[in-house]
Design a protein around this motif. Structure first.
Motif, mmCIF file in Angstrom:
data_model
loop_
_atom_site.group_PDB
_atom_site.id
_atom_site.type_symbol
_atom_site.label_atom_id
_atom_site.label_comp_id
_atom_site.label_asym_id
_atom_site.label_seq_id
_atom_site.Cartn_x
_atom_site.Cartn_y
_atom_site.Cartn_z
ATOM 1 N N ALA A 772 1.190 -0.809 -0.207
ATOM 2 C CA ALA A 772 -0.277 0.084 0.112
ATOM 3 C C ALA A 772 0.696 1.371 0.180
ATOM 4 O O ALA A 772 0.680 2.009 -0.892
ATOM 5 C CB ALA A 772 -0.709 -0.025 0.931
ATOM 6 N N HIS A 773 2.218 0.856 1.132
ATOM 7 C CA HIS A 773 2.745 2.131 0.309
ATOM 8 C C HIS A 773 3.822 2.721 -0.513
ATOM 9 O O HIS A 773 3.843 3.655 -0.813
ATOM 10 C CB HIS A 773 3.878 2.203 1.786
ATOM 11 C CG HIS A 773 4.852 3.427 1.787
ATOM 12 N ND1 HIS A 773 4.304 4.470 2.372
ATOM 13 C CD2 HIS A 773 6.199 3.541 1.742
ATOM 14 C CE1 HIS A 773 5.321 5.583 2.903
ATOM 15 N NE2 HIS A 773 7.114 4.525 2.316
ATOM 16 N N ILE A 779 4.992 3.420 -7.201
ATOM 17 C CA ILE A 779 6.514 2.700 -7.338
ATOM 18 C C ILE A 779 6.385 1.682 -8.258
ATOM 19 O O ILE A 779 5.441 1.036 -8.172
ATOM 20 C CB ILE A 779 7.241 2.467 -6.118
ATOM 21 C CG1 ILE A 779 7.811 3.769 -4.688
ATOM 22 C CG2 ILE A 779 8.640 2.218 -5.993
ATOM 23 C CD1 ILE A 779 8.114 4.900 -5.299
ATOM 24 N N ASP A 780 6.451 2.032 -8.478
ATOM 25 C CA ASP A 780 6.960 0.097 -9.942
ATOM 26 C C ASP A 780 8.290 -0.483 -10.062
ATOM 27 O O ASP A 780 9.100 -0.301 -9.890
ATOM 28 C CB ASP A 780 6.979 0.893 -11.584
ATOM 29 C CG ASP A 780 6.757 -0.357 -12.471
ATOM 30 O OD1 ASP A 780 6.781 -1.401 -11.861
ATOM 31 O OD2 ASP A 780 7.644 -0.445 -13.641
ATOM 32 N N ILE A 832 11.722 0.973 5.137
ATOM 33 C CA ILE A 832 10.930 2.005 3.066
ATOM 34 C C ILE A 832 9.988 2.829 3.973
ATOM 35 O O ILE A 832 9.085 3.727 3.704
ATOM 36 C CB ILE A 832 10.810 0.121 2.628
ATOM 37 C CG1 ILE A 832 11.623 0.208 2.242
ATOM 38 C CG2 ILE A 832 9.593 1.287 1.501
ATOM 39 C CD1 ILE A 832 11.689 -1.321 1.460
ATOM 40 N N LEU A 833 9.152 1.851 5.363
ATOM 41 C CA LEU A 833 7.522 3.175 5.616
ATOM 42 C C LEU A 833 8.615 4.185 6.453
ATOM 43 O O LEU A 833 7.294 4.968 5.975
ATOM 44 C CB LEU A 833 7.085 1.864 6.223
ATOM 45 C CG LEU A 833 6.582 0.230 5.959
ATOM 46 C CD1 LEU A 833 6.433 -0.216 7.524
ATOM 47 C CD2 LEU A 833 5.629 0.999 5.036
ATOM 48 N N ARG A 834 8.926 4.173 6.245
ATOM 49 C CA ARG A 834 9.868 5.221 6.901
ATOM 50 C C ARG A 834 9.985 6.578 5.897
ATOM 51 O O ARG A 834 9.860 8.024 6.377
ATOM 52 C CB ARG A 834 10.731 5.485 7.909
ATOM 53 C CG ARG A 834 10.448 5.151 9.369
ATOM 54 C CD ARG A 834 11.626 5.421 10.267
ATOM 55 N NE ARG A 834 12.705 4.816 10.120
ATOM 56 C CZ ARG A 834 12.997 3.536 10.424
ATOM 57 N NH1 ARG A 834 11.878 2.957 10.783
ATOM 58 N NH2 ARG A 834 14.191 2.984 10.218
ATOM 59 N N SER A 838 8.872 10.035 -3.165
ATOM 60 C CA SER A 838 9.314 8.592 -4.147
ATOM 61 C C SER A 838 10.226 8.946 -4.827
ATOM 62 O O SER A 838 11.212 7.494 -4.885
ATOM 63 C CB SER A 838 8.258 9.192 -5.620
ATOM 64 O OG SER A 838 8.695 10.003 -6.117
ATOM 65 N N LEU A 839 11.189 9.848 -4.522
ATOM 66 C CA LEU A 839 12.700 9.695 -5.146
ATOM 67 C C LEU A 839 13.573 9.603 -4.334
ATOM 68 O O LEU A 839 14.333 8.473 -3.658
ATOM 69 C CB LEU A 839 13.587 11.863 -5.054
ATOM 70 C CG LEU A 839 14.430 11.071 -5.872
ATOM 71 C CD1 LEU A 839 14.576 11.018 -7.537
ATOM 72 C CD2 LEU A 839 14.625 13.200 -5.940
#
Length: 924
Positions: A772-773, A779-780, A832-834, A838-839
């Motif tokens: 979901a994040h 993000i692909d 990653i959740l933090r 997107s960059l």
């Protein structure tokens, strides 16, 4: 015990100065009045002949030998009355050997790492007694507990432990050789009272090697004799107990003059305090070469004084115990202060408002790291010393084994001779009777020979039993030394791991300060940059050349990969060093608990057969020394239906006759294969040429694929592990044609695209929060994970974890790739959740696989946390997505065909206002 050693102290114990080891032992002072005589420790002493000398005076010399329990040394002097010993023999690392076939009866040897001492006892019984006692003393020394503060209770427990060791040792000796009774008059006080055996020449018994000691002993004896004559034989009591140090408070055992050689019926009593306080200047005047005795009346009159002395000794012991307890309290106070200081420093660091204050605290931690490094160096030196001692013991055990084998061969030869003689005797008895005199003479001679042979057999049996006991005891001592060395190695590895962790935390703190500093002006960023540069340049070369105590001991690992990733961005170099330290720390901590048992299990696995146990071992990782053999077996299982002898050489020959269309692309990719591996970047390495031949042979083997980017990395990994290009070729064939699905490396990469869609579904099922994040920030993941599947993580994971993945992949197939791909995201899910940009997420995903250091944790996530993971579900998802992808591809083909058809129907008419390039050039 009837066979217990009954050796009483020698006169050397009374005449020996404090400089030499004092050998007198008594019961604990607190129990001097109540302790029975048979529990008092007995001393080992007596006369033996020692073979030595040079030239014309070489031969046997009589020497007085006495054993020092505190040092495990056997001292010897010319007579029992000499004040200073000539030399000593270290029994802690010695082995003993008796000679059954020696010319002189009672000869035995004491072999130390530095020399071999040949000794001779008066009788065979005395020789066996000395050998048994020396064995027992050596065993007690190696198994004695460390010295503790002396208290009455400790004295009792100490006697109990010593008695237990002696009983245990005697029980072990009885398995090989029965205990020998104490030879009467040859050891102990009785031997000291005997005159020194006469020699043919007085010079022959003098030690020229220790001439200075001989002169000192002679002058000492002369002064003692003069003093005795001047005082009219002096008093009967030697007040100072000359052989004992004043502060020790020990007193020798006293023998009854009526029964020399027997033990006194009364237990030994400690000397009065007035005797212990004698002036050192008066001691030489009181020494005498006569053995001191106490009269019965004088002994009875001293009972009260001895009780007072015993009480004084108890007071001294309690004072010493109180002092030790005070020292323990001081140490605990220091430990408490250190903990409070650490707490204050942590609070100061957290409450510091200025960054300069934090830097000062960081410098203090650097100094603590240096102190830890010094402690690790000291432990490493202890480990090397124990390893050297263990090597010496192993050499001694090997020499004993060879000697035992030789003795067994001799014994067998003797038995054959006895059998032949017995047979001959039987034949002689069976013949007709000869003349009486001749027959009786022959019979008596044969009977005498048989008796001699029986004596020889008995001697060899005794020698064999003793050597068996010696080998048994030396082996147990060697095992104890090996256990101590193993414990020290474990402790050293743990300290190295802790050092890596502390250094890693220090570098992480510098990195956080670097991020927090930003673009601030002033001297602070320059100082921080200087600290970072020093940390990056702190390599193993600064450590000692003889010890590998630095966290990163080599620039490259066993397969040639860089241990510290070479990031192009300057800010990431510090992160690379932190990663390398963490990898080293995890490796050291897992060395004893995980890797060593795993190596033992692999070493015990002689035959490779598919089984659940083999699957678990492959998931845990194959040790480097077993990996080539295991991989060849795994590859053979996959390609046995394709393999044919000489096939690889035929493909190479075909490539030499004509060039393959993919040869140019292979040449371009050779230089891009693992730029951080020294085997593929060194100009003199043979790996690039071998990789070229493997890829060209595969392009001829599978013309449908020919060559696809990514195959070079698969073949390179196979080359690094298998170290044989033909085996690497068949490994590449197994991966592409049997393990991975068909069309994985086709022009459209259909199967690879299908697996990316399957991974997306599995990720949403196993890690819904992360999915979901990523969807929220668009993000692909296929941009990151497509290469993982194409080269089986060859460019992503560090080499140790990568090869562990391949171990399971070659056995279980592509399901392992999905498991590890999900495990990688689970491993870094919180990080990653933090991230909320997107960059930043894309930048983190670009290198986050290199931050994984704990292979055991990653393996546990892959094969435990990701369960259930049925292969049936994987096949169904592949079938569904393949059908959808093929439908999309057909739709694209239809759109493409319609576009081409429309374009062909309209033609390519050029507007009149447009002029072609050819027409323009013609006009010019």
């Amino acid at each position: 015990m009837e066979n217990a050693p009954e050796c009483t102290p020698s006169p050397a114990e009374f005449t020996q100065p404090p400089s030499s080891a004092s050998l007198a032992e008594v019961a604990p002072p607190g129990d001097s009045c109540a302790q029975p005589l048979d529990t008092v420790p007995k001393k080992l002493c007596g006369y033996l002949s020692k073979f030595g000398g040079k030239g014309p005076i070489k031969g046997w010399k009589y020497r007085w030998f006495f054993y020092d329990e505190s040092k495990c040394h056997l001292y010897y002097s010319r007579t029992a009355q000499d004040a200073n010993p000539l030399d000593s023999i270290d029994l802690s690392s010695a082995v003993f050997d008796c000679k059954a076939n020696a010319e002189d009866e009672g000869t035995f040897e004491v072999k130390t790492p530095n020399r071999v001492i040949t000794l001779k006892a008066a009788t065979k019984q005395a020789m066996l007694y000395w050998l048994q006692q020396l064995q027992m003393k050596r065993w007690e020394f190696h198994n004695s507990p460390p010295a503790l503060p002396v208290t009455p209770a400790a004295g009792l427990s100490g006697n109990g432990s010593t008695l237990h060791l002696k009983l245990e040792q005697e029980a072990e000796l009885e398995e090989f050789l029965c205990p020998v009774k104490t030879p009467t008059g040859l050891v102990g006080a009785a031997a000291a009272l005997q005159p020194v055996p006469a020699m043919p020449s007085a010079l022959q018994n003098i030690s020229l090697k220790h001439l200075g000691t001989e002169i000192q002993n002679t002058m000492h004896n002369i002064r003692g004799n003069k003093q005795a004559q001047a005082t009219g034989h002096g008093p009967l009591v030697d007040e100072s107990s000359q052989g004992v140090e004043p502060q020790s408070g020990e007193q020798p055992l006293i023998s009854d003059p009526s029964t020399p050689g027997k033990e006194s019926e009364e237990s030994p009593k400690p000397a009065p305090k007035s005797f212990l306080s004698s002036s050192p200047m008066q001691k030489p005047k009181r020494q005498s070469n006569t053995f001191p005795f106490f009269s019965d009346g004088l002994a009875r009159s001293r009972t009260a004084q001895e009780k007072v002395a015993a009480l004084e000794q108890q007071v001294l012991m309690l004072t010493e115990e109180l002092k030790s307890q005070k020292e323990l309290v001081i140490i605990l106070h220091k430990a408490l202060e250190a903990a409070q200081q650490e707490k204050r420093e942590s609070s100061a660091y957290l409450s510091a408002t200025e960054d300069k204050d934090r830097l000062e605290l960081v410098r203090h931690k650097v100094r603590q790291i240096a102190e830890l490094s010094q402690r690790v160096e000291a432990l490493e030196q202890d480990r090397e010393r124990l390893a050297h001692e263990s090597g010496l013991l192993e050499q001694q055990v090997q020499a004993l084994q060879q000697h035992v084998q030789l003795l067994m061969d001799k014994n067998q030869a003797k038995q054959q001779v006895i059998c032949k003689l017995s047979q001959k005797l039987t034949e002689d008895l069976a013949q007709p009777e000869q003349p009486a005199s001749a027959a009786n003479g022959d019979f008596l001679s044969q009977q005498e020979k048989v008796e001699h042979l029986k004596d020889d057999m008995e001697a060899y049996r005794t020698q064999n039993r003793f050597l068996n006991s010696e080998i048994h005891q030396v082996t147990k001592i060697w095992r104890k030394v090996a256990e101590k060395e193993k414990a020290l190695l474990t402790k050293c590895a743990y300290l190295q791991a802790r050092n890596c962790q502390v250094e890693s935390k220090y570098l992480a703190g510098l990195r956080r300060l670097q991020e927090a500093a930003g673009a601030e002006a002033g001297d602070f960023p320059e100082l921080l940059q200087q600290l970072i540069q020093e940390a990056l340049q702190w390599e193993a070369g600064e450590a000692s050349d003889s010890m590998e105590l630095r966290p990163i001991s080599s620039e490259y690992d066993a397969y040639g990969f860089l241990t510290v990733p070479d990031y192009e961005v300057e800010d990431l170099k510090l992160l690379a060093k932190i990663q390398a330290l963490e990898v080293r720390s995890h490796h050291l901590l897992a060395l004893e608990t995980v890797e060593r048992p795993l190596r033992e299990r692999w070493a015990a696995l002689t035959e490779l057969v598919p089984s659940a146990e083999l699957k678990q071992l492959l998931r845990a990782g194959v040790p480097r020394e077993h990996r080539p053999r295991v991989w060849r077996w795994l590859v053979h299982r996959h390609v046995q239906h394709l393999y044919s002898p000489g096939c690889y050489q035929e493909l190479l020959a075909r490539g030499q006759t004509c060039q393959h269309p993919a040869a140019r692309q292979i040449e371009l990719d050779l230089n891009r294969t693992f730029p951080t591996n020294k085997h593929f970047t060194c100009p003199t390495s043979s790996f690039p040429d071998e990789l070229r031949r493997v890829l060209l042979a595969f392009s001829w083997q599978n013309p449908t694929i020919g060559y696809c980017q990514g195959l070079n990395r698969l073949a390179a990994i196979a080359l690094l592990v298998l170290e044989d290009e033909e085996s690497a070729f068949w490994c590449l064939v197994a991966i592409v044609e049997t393990i991975l699905p068909a069309e994985y490396y086709s022009k459209t990469l259909t199967a690879s695209q299908v697996d990316q869609r399957v991974l997306r579904d599995l990720l949403s099922e196993k890690l819904p929060r992360l999915t979901a994040h990523l969807r929220q920030h668009h993000i692909d993941l296929s941009l990151i994970t497509f290469n993982w599947f194409l080269v089986v993580f060859a460019d992503s994971l560090i080499s140790d974890i990568l090869l562990q993945v391949w171990d399971a992949f070659l056995y279980e197939g592509t399901k392992v790739v999905f498991r590890y791909a999900l495990a990688i995201f689970k491993y870094n899910e919180e990080e990653i959740l933090r991230l909320q940009d997107s960059l930043e997420i894309y930048q983190y995903l670009r290198f986050f696989t290199k931050t994984i250091c704990d292979s055991r944790k990653l393996m546990s996530i892959a094969f435990n946390d990701m369960n259930p993971f049925p292969m049936k579900q994987l096949r169904q998802l592949r079938a569904v997505h393949r059908e959808r992808l093929e439908a999309e591809l057909r739709e694209l083909e239809l759109l493409k065909a319609e576009y081409l058809q429309r374009r062909a129907s309209r033609g390519r008419a050029v507007p009149e206002s447009c002029v072609s390039e050819d027409e323009g050039e013609g006009d010019g």
